[in-house]
Design a protein around this motif. Structure first.
Motif, PDB file in Angstrom:
ATOM      1  N   ASP A  42      31.759  30.159  -9.956  1.00 28.92           N
ATOM      2  CA  ASP A  42      31.624  28.708 -10.093  1.00 28.92           C
ATOM      3  C   ASP A  42      30.999  28.095  -8.844  1.00 28.92           C
ATOM      4  N   ASP A  43      31.365  28.630  -7.661  1.00 28.83           N
ATOM      5  CA  ASP A  43      30.776  28.130  -6.412  1.00 28.83           C
ATOM      6  C   ASP A  43      29.266  28.377  -6.391  1.00 28.83           C
ATOM      7  N   VAL A  44      28.859  29.569  -6.807  1.00 29.06           N
ATOM      8  CA  VAL A  44      27.427  29.890  -6.837  1.00 29.06           C
ATOM      9  C   VAL A  44      26.719  28.996  -7.846  1.00 29.06           C
ATOM     10  N   ALA A  45      27.366  28.744  -8.977  1.00 27.03           N
ATOM     11  CA  ALA A  45      26.777  27.865  -9.988  1.00 27.03           C
ATOM     12  C   ALA A  45      26.602  26.449  -9.442  1.00 27.03           C
ATOM     13  N   GLU A  46      27.578  25.970  -8.650  1.00 28.13           N
ATOM     14  CA  GLU A  46      27.464  24.652  -8.021  1.00 28.13           C
ATOM     15  C   GLU A  46      26.247  24.594  -7.104  1.00 28.13           C
ATOM     16  N   PHE A  68      18.490  36.346  -8.721  1.00 31.71           N
ATOM     17  CA  PHE A  68      19.797  36.981  -8.548  1.00 31.71           C
ATOM     18  C   PHE A  68      20.900  36.026  -9.007  1.00 31.71           C
ATOM     19  N   PRO A  69      20.949  35.725 -10.302  1.00 33.48           N
ATOM     20  CA  PRO A  69      21.922  34.749 -10.796  1.00 33.48           C
ATOM     21  C   PRO A  69      23.355  35.179 -10.512  1.00 33.48           C
ATOM     22  N   GLY A  70      24.139  34.232  -9.982  1.00 33.54           N
ATOM     23  CA  GLY A  70      25.545  34.494  -9.719  1.00 33.54           C
ATOM     24  C   GLY A  70      25.822  35.259  -8.446  1.00 33.54           C
ATOM     25  N   ASP A  71      24.794  35.596  -7.660  1.00 31.97           N
ATOM     26  CA  ASP A  71      24.974  36.398  -6.445  1.00 31.97           C
ATOM     27  C   ASP A  71      25.395  35.491  -5.288  1.00 31.97           C
ATOM     28  N   ALA A  72      26.570  35.774  -4.708  1.00 31.85           N
ATOM     29  CA  ALA A  72      27.082  34.952  -3.612  1.00 31.85           C
ATOM     30  C   ALA A  72      26.252  35.085  -2.343  1.00 31.85           C
ATOM     31  N   GLY A  73      25.361  36.062  -2.304  1.00 33.49           N
ATOM     32  CA  GLY A  73      24.444  36.144  -1.177  1.00 33.49           C
ATOM     33  C   GLY A  73      23.576  34.911  -1.047  1.00 33.49           C
ATOM     34  N   LEU A  74      23.506  34.081  -2.088  1.00 32.84           N
ATOM     35  CA  LEU A  74      22.754  32.831  -2.017  1.00 32.84           C
ATOM     36  C   LEU A  74      23.301  31.933  -0.909  1.00 32.84           C
ATOM     37  N   PHE A  75      24.637  31.977  -0.691  1.00 30.60           N
ATOM     38  CA  PHE A  75      25.214  31.196   0.403  1.00 30.60           C
ATOM     39  C   PHE A  75      24.807  31.759   1.758  1.00 30.60           C
ATOM     40  N   VAL A  76      24.671  33.070   1.854  1.00 34.45           N
ATOM     41  CA  VAL A  76      24.193  33.680   3.100  1.00 34.45           C
ATOM     42  C   VAL A  76      22.754  33.247   3.363  1.00 34.45           C
ATOM     43  N   ALA A  77      21.924  33.294   2.332  1.00 36.79           N
ATOM     44  CA  ALA A  77      20.536  32.864   2.478  1.00 36.79           C
ATOM     45  C   ALA A  77      20.440  31.415   2.925  1.00 36.79           C
ATOM     46  N   LEU A  78      21.376  30.606   2.473  1.00 33.57           N
ATOM     47  CA  LEU A  78      21.415  29.184   2.824  1.00 33.57           C
ATOM     48  C   LEU A  78      21.585  28.978   4.332  1.00 33.57           C
ATOM     49  N   GLY A  87      23.882  40.698   0.368  1.00 32.22           N
ATOM     50  CA  GLY A  87      23.692  39.896  -0.830  1.00 32.22           C
ATOM     51  C   GLY A  87      22.269  39.906  -1.329  1.00 32.22           C
ATOM     52  N   LEU A  88      22.038  39.193  -2.452  1.00 28.92           N
ATOM     53  CA  LEU A  88      20.770  39.176  -3.192  1.00 28.92           C
ATOM     54  C   LEU A  88      20.353  40.598  -3.536  1.00 28.92           C
ATOM     55  N   THR A  89      21.285  41.338  -4.085  1.00 24.90           N
ATOM     56  CA  THR A  89      21.030  42.735  -4.426  1.00 24.90           C
ATOM     57  C   THR A  89      22.074  43.230  -5.420  1.00 24.90           C
ATOM     58  N   PRO A  90      21.680  44.149  -6.317  1.00 24.89           N
ATOM     59  CA  PRO A  90      22.682  44.812  -7.163  1.00 24.89           C
ATOM     60  C   PRO A  90      23.320  45.999  -6.448  1.00 24.89           C
ATOM     61  N   LYS A  91      22.835  46.329  -5.254  1.00 20.79           N
ATOM     62  CA  LYS A  91      23.327  47.500  -4.528  1.00 20.79           C
ATOM     63  C   LYS A  91      24.635  47.195  -3.804  1.00 20.79           C
ATOM     64  N   HIS A  92      25.234  48.244  -3.256  1.00 22.88           N
ATOM     65  CA  HIS A  92      26.538  48.156  -2.613  1.00 22.88           C
ATOM     66  C   HIS A  92      26.500  47.239  -1.392  1.00 22.88           C
ATOM     67  N   VAL A  93      27.494  46.341  -1.305  1.00 18.89           N
ATOM     68  CA  VAL A  93      27.667  45.472  -0.147  1.00 18.89           C
ATOM     69  C   VAL A  93      29.040  45.763   0.457  1.00 18.89           C
TER      70      VAL A  93
END
Length: 394
Positions: free
Chosen positions: A184-188, A224-234, A276-282
């Motif tokens: 939900d946070d990523v969607a916001e 990368f829909p729904g990926d919380a790495g979007l906040f890191v990119a921010l 983040g922004l990846t399907p790989k292991h984090v």
């Protein structure tokens, strides 16, 4: 000793369909082409041109030592994963730890595939090359958050960044983004980016100073829909390079190339900690342990003139230094400190050892040559552009 080398493009999903093909002067395949590796790294060693022999095998047969660097052509059509690389000491310790634990080196959750660090530099070949690199100054990020509106998730991020200790605030923000941010946070955030970048941007108070950042973040949210790495990119600096400009990513610095074609040079390693922004292991705890959370400007490398037709990009590491040579018909001579790789990126370039009477190797764009066997210098001739990679001065 000259060994002409070549390699096939790696088909990673983030690659661009046209950039490498256009440079090489061929018809695109229609599939993404992300990187071409030039070197002896066992992950994808170059082949001796015209044969199936791997460069690492050819060097071992000739008694040559492994190269301390890996040269690449990199073509980004969409964002690479957000990532950082360890220091040499961290790599040695991490590799030993995973070896002792019996983690297979090709396991998807393996973090340290070797015991080396991986500083890297990239020089733009396209007219525009975009990258997220390093942590943006906190005051600017808080301005961007205000421009995006006061959603609960962004308010939470802003509160963490309000810490009097900027680095501590960034670490807390990274930890929240990668451990606690919900779908939900990523969607916001995605909705706020869409509103800020849409036709009604002025109505929602979007800051025009961040128009490029919002465009890049919207693209990442779409890819990368729904990926919380979007906040890191921010939290990261957006840098737009023009042709010939360069960025350096030292140990611990978060980076994610976004779009464009470039020549990349790095220490010979495959150690990557993703954010983040990846399907790989984090691996969040290990990333937070090695990451450099210091806010500041992106580490741009200023080229230094090193001759009438050359500039050198020297980030001050012992593993590598990169020189760009412009050839206009007159021969250009270059000194070598050891083994080197020369990559042609425009025109037709002839490379010969500097000693008289040596045969030359002629390179078209995308072709390269290994120079070893104790050669102390090379002479390049023709018309076009070439990049010379060799060990650095430290």
């Amino acid at each position: 000793m000259l060994i002409p080398i070549s390699n096939a493009p790696r088909p990673y999903s983030w690659g661009h369909t046209d950039f490498i093909a256009d440079l090489e002067g061929r018809t695109p395949t229609g599939d993404p082409e992300a990187e071409i590796w030039y070197g002896d790294h066992p992950g994808d060693p170059s082949r001796v041109t015209g044969t199936d022999e791997r460069l690492d095998a050819a060097l071992a047969r000739a008694g040559e030592r492994p190269l301390p660097f890996l040269l690449k052509l990199l073509a980004a059509g969409s964002s690479l994963s957000i990532q950082a690389h360890p220091t040499k000491a961290e790599a040695v310790a991490g590799f030993a730890r995973e070896e002792a634990a019996g983690v297979p080196r090709d396991a998807s959750d393996r973090l340290y595939r070797d015991d080396n660090h991986k500083p890297e530099i990239i020089v733009a070949l396209s007219d525009e090359f975009r990258a997220l690199v390093g942590i943006r100054p906190v005051a600017e990020t808080r301005r961007l958050l205000a421009a995006l509106g006061g959603t609960p998730a962004l308010a939470r991020l802003d509160a963490l960044l309000a810490d009097d200790d900027a680095e501590r605030g960034v670490r807390a923000a990274l930890a929240w983004a990668l451990n606690d941010a919900t779908g939900d946070d990523v969607a916001e955030l995605t909705a706020a980016l869409d509103a800020a970048g849409g036709a009604d941007a002025a109505a929602v108070g979007a800051d025009a100073a961040f128009a490029d950042e919002i465009t890049v973040l919207r693209a990442a949210a779409s890819d990368f829909p729904g990926d919380a790495g979007l906040f890191v990119a921010l939290l990261m600096n957006l840098v737009t390079l023009t042709r010939g400009e360069a960025l350096f990513a030292p140990a611990g610095v978060l980076h994610a190339y976004q779009s464009g074609l470039g020549v990349e040079l790095m220490a010979a390693s495959d150690n990557v900690l993703r954010g983040g922004l990846t399907p790989k292991h984090v691996d969040v705890p290990e990333l937070l342990r090695i990451v450099d959370a210091t806010p500041g400007r992106a580490p741009v490398v200023e080229p230094v003139v090193s001759g009438d037709h050359a500039v050198t990009y020297d980030p001050g590491v012992e593993d590598f230094v990169l020189t760009r040579v412009e050839l206009t018909g007159s021969p250009v001579s270059a000194d070598l400190r050891g083994p080197a790789i020369i990559l042609a990126t425009r025109g037709e370039i002839a490379v010969a050892e500097r000693e008289p009477g040596r045969d030359a190797v002629v390179l078209a764009p995308g072709q390269a040559v290994y120079v070893g066997g104790g050669a102390t210098g090379v002479e390049m001739s023709g018309t076009g552009e070439a990049f010379l990679a060799q060990a650095g001065l430290g």
